[in-house]
Design a protein around this motif. Sequence first.
Motif: not given
Length: 198
Positions: A105-117, A150-157
């Motif tokens: 949850s603190e990774s830059q990639l998570f922030s970019l893919l899952c938290l950037t509007e 949530y969808r972005q996270f699932i696709l990413w992981q």
Amino acid sequence: MQSSSDRGRGRGLCVAGQYVENEDTIYQPRGEIEAMVATLNREQWDQTMVDLILINPNVYFSLLPPSPPPQVPNSPNWCTCGKCRPMPTAEESVCCGMRPETCTSESQLFSLLCLTETVLAIAAAARNDFLGNPLHLANDRNRELRCCSYRQFILWQYGRISAGLRGGIPSCCVWKIRTKFPDVNDRYVGFLPHRFIN
């Protein structure tokens, strides 16, 4: 007179307040660099550090002492990252499995893919286009952004979206998403088995 190959090259690289014209003098073996640094006086050293940080701001951050990442008080016993919160079901009681300093949850990639509007808006538009859904203005923008995240996270992981995978989103990531895109009434649906994420 300057040759045509020298035009537009500027003054060269600034090292310890001196401009170096010959680039070959920049790329020196480590021993030569250490010997040169040892000859710098305090003022030259300070100026070199300022120049280096201006060229590469990451140097500044590499010099800062590491700060311990904040942990959630009373994180559940199944959590190894220290950022998870208790979840209502066993399916949702999942941790990323990382240490506190490397929590997903603190990774830059998570922030970019899952938290950037902007990324989420593009992903939602692409999904709507693929499914043939008309674009619409959501009554609850944060809910739409959470679902898309949530969808972005699932696709990413996992590389695909299918029914039931949402339970595989670590609690730390779910709460990071909920914190970024909160529900005004603090009510969240949570994991629903066999439901395709809409």
